[in-house]
Design a protein around this motif. Structure first.
Motif, PDB file in Angstrom:
ATOM      1  N   ASP A 241       0.859  -1.060  -0.102  1.00 56.45           N
ATOM      2  CA  ASP A 241       0.012  -0.001  -0.015  1.00 56.45           C
ATOM      3  C   ASP A 241       0.788   1.346   0.003  1.00 56.45           C
ATOM      4  O   ASP A 241       0.377   2.471  -0.580  1.00 56.45           O
ATOM      5  CB  ASP A 241      -0.980   0.028   1.228  1.00 56.45           C
ATOM      6  N   GLU A 242       2.164   1.165   0.415  1.00 52.87           N
ATOM      7  CA  GLU A 242       3.045   2.260   0.598  1.00 52.87           C
ATOM      8  C   GLU A 242       4.184   2.524  -0.790  1.00 52.87           C
ATOM      9  O   GLU A 242       4.305   3.364  -1.087  1.00 52.87           O
ATOM     10  CB  GLU A 242       3.843   2.237   1.657  1.00 52.87           C
ATOM     11  N   LYS A 243       4.624   1.250  -1.231  1.00 59.64           N
ATOM     12  CA  LYS A 243       5.482   1.242  -2.095  1.00 59.64           C
ATOM     13  C   LYS A 243       5.003   0.621  -3.394  1.00 59.64           C
ATOM     14  O   LYS A 243       4.256  -0.163  -3.869  1.00 59.64           O
ATOM     15  CB  LYS A 243       6.603   0.184  -1.608  1.00 59.64           C
ATOM     16  N   MET A 244       5.609   1.330  -4.584  1.00 59.17           N
ATOM     17  CA  MET A 244       5.626   0.889  -5.964  1.00 59.17           C
ATOM     18  C   MET A 244       6.979   1.099  -6.649  1.00 59.17           C
ATOM     19  O   MET A 244       7.877   1.656  -6.400  1.00 59.17           O
ATOM     20  CB  MET A 244       4.900   2.139  -6.754  1.00 59.17           C
ATOM     21  N   HIS A 245       7.183  -0.244  -7.140  1.00 60.27           N
ATOM     22  CA  HIS A 245       8.276  -0.428  -8.332  1.00 60.27           C
ATOM     23  C   HIS A 245       7.974   0.271  -9.649  1.00 60.27           C
ATOM     24  O   HIS A 245       6.881  -0.220 -10.246  1.00 60.27           O
ATOM     25  CB  HIS A 245       8.653  -1.905  -8.384  1.00 60.27           C
ATOM     26  N   VAL A 246       8.980   0.876 -10.011  1.00 55.97           N
ATOM     27  CA  VAL A 246       8.894   1.751 -11.297  1.00 55.97           C
ATOM     28  C   VAL A 246       9.975   1.452 -12.168  1.00 55.97           C
ATOM     29  O   VAL A 246      10.917   1.664 -11.581  1.00 55.97           O
ATOM     30  CB  VAL A 246       8.728   3.416 -11.099  1.00 55.97           C
TER      31      VAL A 246
END
Length: 438
Positions: A241-246
């Protein structure tokens, strides 16, 4: 895709729509180091045509038709002397521009030499690669890509041969979702040992190895943005919910892509037709930090694509080194640790020329579908005498810089601002780096 469309986008010989389009661009033809040594003369095949590439006594590069204009003998065996390349058959000499300098078997005072020329292609050296222009008229300007503006100390070039059509080879590089399967390793290595090896480092802003991210989050969202140089592909993997891999990559029209290797290094790779059924990949590694350890990179790549032919040690001839025990315990493919071999298998196993009429494309193939439309449109433009995408004039070329690419873990909310900031900070540490692309 219809059979006619598949033929149209894959065949690259003289007079074909795709072939005429690709002849509007500079093409990588050889590594500069291939002309090192006592005899800098090399037979090459490019876009279905045979040439001889050489460096003359003054250090100038030239590329001529391989068959001598006199009687068609093979000029790649010629002697490098008298300001050019001398044919062994009758001693005629041609310079890097194709001008006939001598016809020694002719009578004294003969003017034949003035009426004969050898077809020549312009050749330039950029980033450790020799580039040739096969088209008519003035060649286009080079875009100010990072790999072209970085100092020689920060760029390393290499190549390899694949036995398949150039287009299916290119398409693997603009397919972001395949890395979550084809390049999966079941155990993560120490990222401190990642230098020179793709997908081994940690994603920017995280201590999580790229290999783990790709393995555990295999349903990415892929967004496509049209750009002045081709397309930007943004691949999103929601980690929590807090982290996104881009992961941000690019297609550089007509036949290259740019991808991140690590925080410090990016990869720009061209897929270049040898003929309809074979191609070379040419890769330029560009460092934004310390100078590249070229010998280290060379040693890694020579293990699987050894000189002087750069043919892979694994391929159809030995089942790509497939090992069932390895597939069960170490890698998804069972084909070793070098991802170039994984990609090679994926592309070559489709056949020498892939039959795209049998495909069933999904949402993960959006980048490939967009690229194919771009390719067909460019062929139509070129066929009508127009200027296709990335056939650049000097002023326009100077404005195409970068482009930005990265692999990192940032906030789930606000990832759009996160990734350009990572790129900005990287460029601040490299005084040579071009300003970011729009």
């Amino acid at each position: 895709m219809t059979p006619e469309q598949n033929e149209r986008i894959t065949r690259i010989g003289p007079g074909t729509p795709a072939g005429e389009l690709l002849r509007r661009y500079w093409q990588p033809v050889a590594l500069a180091e291939e002309l090192d040594g006592a005899r800098p003369v090399k037979a090459v095949r490019l876009l279905g045509q045979d040439f001889v590439l050489f460096r003359d006594e003054a250090g100038r590069y030239g590329m001529l038709d391989r068959d001598c204009a006199h009687r068609g003998a093979d000029l790649s065996y010629g002697r490098r002397e008298a300001g050019g390349l001398r044919c062994l058959f009758h001693g005629w000499v041609f310079d890097v521009n194709g001008k006939c300098l001598e016809t020694p078997a002719e009578p004294e005072g003969s003017k034949l030499c003035e009426r004969v020329s050898q077809r020549a292609c312009a050749v330039v050296l950029r980033g450790g690669i020799l580039w040739a222009y096969l088209g008519a008229g003035e060649p286009p300007a080079f875009a100010h890509l990072d790999c072209f503006v970085a100092p020689d100390s920060h760029v390393f070039a290499f190549k390899g041969l694949w036995q398949c059509n150039w287009l299916q080879a290119l398409e693997v590089g603009i397919d972001p979702s395949h890395a979550s399967f084809l390049h999966v390793y079941f155990e993560d290595e120490d990222t401190a040992d990642s230098y020179g090896r793709q997908f081994r480092s940690a994603s920017s802003g995280s201590d999580m190895p790229m290999t783990r991210v790709l393995r555990e989050f295999n349903r990415p969202e892929i967004r496509i943005e049209k750009t002045d140089w081709g397309q930007r592909l943004i691949t999103l993997r929601k980690l929590s919910d807090e982290k996104m891999h881009v992961r941000v990559t690019h297609t550089i029209f007509p036949q290259a892509f740019v991808i991140p290797m690590s925080d410090e290094i990016t990869i720009t790779q061209w897929h270049v037709p040898v003929d309809d059924e074979n191609c070379h990949w040419f890769t330029m590694f560009t460092s934004f930090g310390k100078p590249i350890d070229k010998q280290h990179f060379r040693d890694i790549r020579l293990k699987t694509y050894p000189a002087p032919d750069y043919r892979p040690v694994h391929g159809r001839h030995n089942n790509y080194g497939f090992d069932a025990a390895e597939q069960a315990t170490q890698t998804f493919t069972g084909m070793g640790m070098d991802i170039n071999i994984h990609d090679q298998w994926a592309c070559e196993s489709q056949g020498r020329i892939q039959d795209r009429t049998r495909e069933h494309l999904g949402t993960g193939d959006r980048g490939i579908m967009a690229y194919r439309r771009m390719l067909l449109e460019a062929m139509d433009t070129a066929g009508k005498g127009g200027r296709p995408l990335m056939v650049l004039e000097a002023g326009t070329a100077a404005n195409i810089r970068g482009p930005q690419t990265m692999d990192g873990v940032g906030p789930n909310a606000g990832w759009e601002q996160f990734w350009p900031e990572v790129d900005r900070k990287r460029r601040e540490g490299a005084p040579w780096a071009a300003p970011k692309a729009a």
